[in-house]
Scaffold this active site. Sequence first.
Site, short mmCIF file in Angstrom:
data_model
loop_
_atom_site.label_atom_id
_atom_site.label_comp_id
_atom_site.label_asym_id
_atom_site.label_seq_id
_atom_site.Cartn_x
_atom_site.Cartn_y
_atom_site.Cartn_z
CG ASP A 11 30.97 9.60 -32.65
OD1 ASP A 11 31.98 9.28 -32.00
OD2 ASP A 11 29.84 9.69 -32.13
CB SER A 12 32.05 5.24 -31.75
OG SER A 12 31.51 6.16 -30.82
CE1 TYR A 43 34.16 2.35 -32.88
CE2 TYR A 43 35.59 4.23 -33.16
CZ TYR A 43 34.83 3.22 -33.70
OH TYR A 43 34.77 3.09 -35.07
CB CYS A 74 34.91 9.44 -32.07
SG CYS A 74 34.91 8.25 -30.74
CB THR A 76 36.89 6.95 -27.67
OG1 THR A 76 35.97 7.34 -26.64
CG2 THR A 76 37.61 5.70 -27.24
CD GLU A 154 24.36 5.41 -26.95
OE1 GLU A 154 24.27 4.28 -26.48
OE2 GLU A 154 25.36 5.83 -27.55
CB CYS A 186 32.19 12.14 -24.14
SG CYS A 186 31.13 10.84 -24.81
CB THR A 187 30.49 12.57 -29.44
OG1 THR A 187 30.37 11.24 -28.93
CG2 THR A 187 31.68 12.68 -30.34
CG HIS A 188 26.95 10.31 -26.45
ND1 HIS A 188 27.91 9.91 -27.35
CD2 HIS A 188 25.91 9.45 -26.60
CE1 HIS A 188 27.47 8.84 -27.99
NE2 HIS A 188 26.26 8.54 -27.57
N1 DGL Z 1 31.97 8.79 -29.36
C1 DGL Z 1 32.54 8.38 -28.09
C2 DGL Z 1 33.43 9.51 -27.57
O1 DGL Z 1 33.31 10.67 -27.95
C3 DGL Z 1 31.47 8.06 -27.08
C4 DGL Z 1 30.71 6.79 -27.40
C5 DGL Z 1 31.58 5.54 -27.43
O2 DGL Z 1 32.10 5.14 -26.36
O3 DGL Z 1 31.73 4.98 -28.50
O4 DGL Z 1 34.28 9.25 -26.76
#
Ligand code: DGL
Length: 266
Positions: A11-12, A43, A74, A76, A154, A186-188
């Site tokens: 992941d990012s 990302y 991720c 993105t 975060e 989105c992962t978060h």
């Molecule tokens: N990991 C990214 C996603 O799932 C979110 C965080 C980022 O923007 O890097 O889209």
Amino acid sequence: MDRNLPIGIFDSGVGGLTVVKAIRDLLPSESIIYFGDLAHMPYGSKGTKTVKTLALNVAKFLYNQGIKILVVACNTATSNALPYIKSEFSDIPIIGVVEPGSIEALNISENKRIGVIGTTRTINSNAYLETITSIMPSARVFQYATPTLVPLIEDGWIDHPGMYLILNDYLSYFEDKDIDTLLLGCTHYPLIKKNIKLLRPALKIVDSAESTAKKVKETLEKINILSNNSESFIKFFASDISEVFIDLTKKIMGDYIEINIVEGAT
Ligand code: DGL
């Protein structure tokens, strides 16, 4: 292919640990190598070309560790770079988060009107819209970029009134769309599932971490490479680390984890 090789996941940042956790819960015998590209996150606000280059570099790092399958955790990176990564590493299966999440959303939605939230880069890629409508052309997809949620999560604002205020504002976009399902692109966002439930109790929520874990299991079963190792390991790598991410890591994994920093890997 050695069935006891680890699963590579990236992941990012550390949000992809939600996918690690889901895979760990479902497949405890599998070893995992995780990479969080913290030096280059987010990302989600970068351009497609940059996301592609970054994602490919991380994929290369994991591939060189010796993995049997790669999971692009991720959203993105999946929406902007999955075909590109697949074309570079064609000898191992590569799974992204968009397709499993889309299938799950279609399975649980009754009226087939689905809302999707994600980073600006994910939403602008139209990956969810295209994937869902390619599976079911009559489905209606309503996408909305919700970029402020990642920094809020975060910064530990998960239970803060400010989170509810902003989230409620974002969710109002769907008010007149008659959606019955919201896909967390989105992962978060699995970390704020309970906040969404509280604000919109009638919505069914799809968390792509869980559906991706199921897809990994299906894929390993299909090609007969499920691990039979009773002593699985899990190793974490990142291109950078800071207090914020250590806190978030604890929140997701429920405990402290040792992260190996590999500067210049990506
Ligand atoms: N990991 C990214 C996603 O799932 C979110 C965080 C980022 O923007 O890097 O889209």
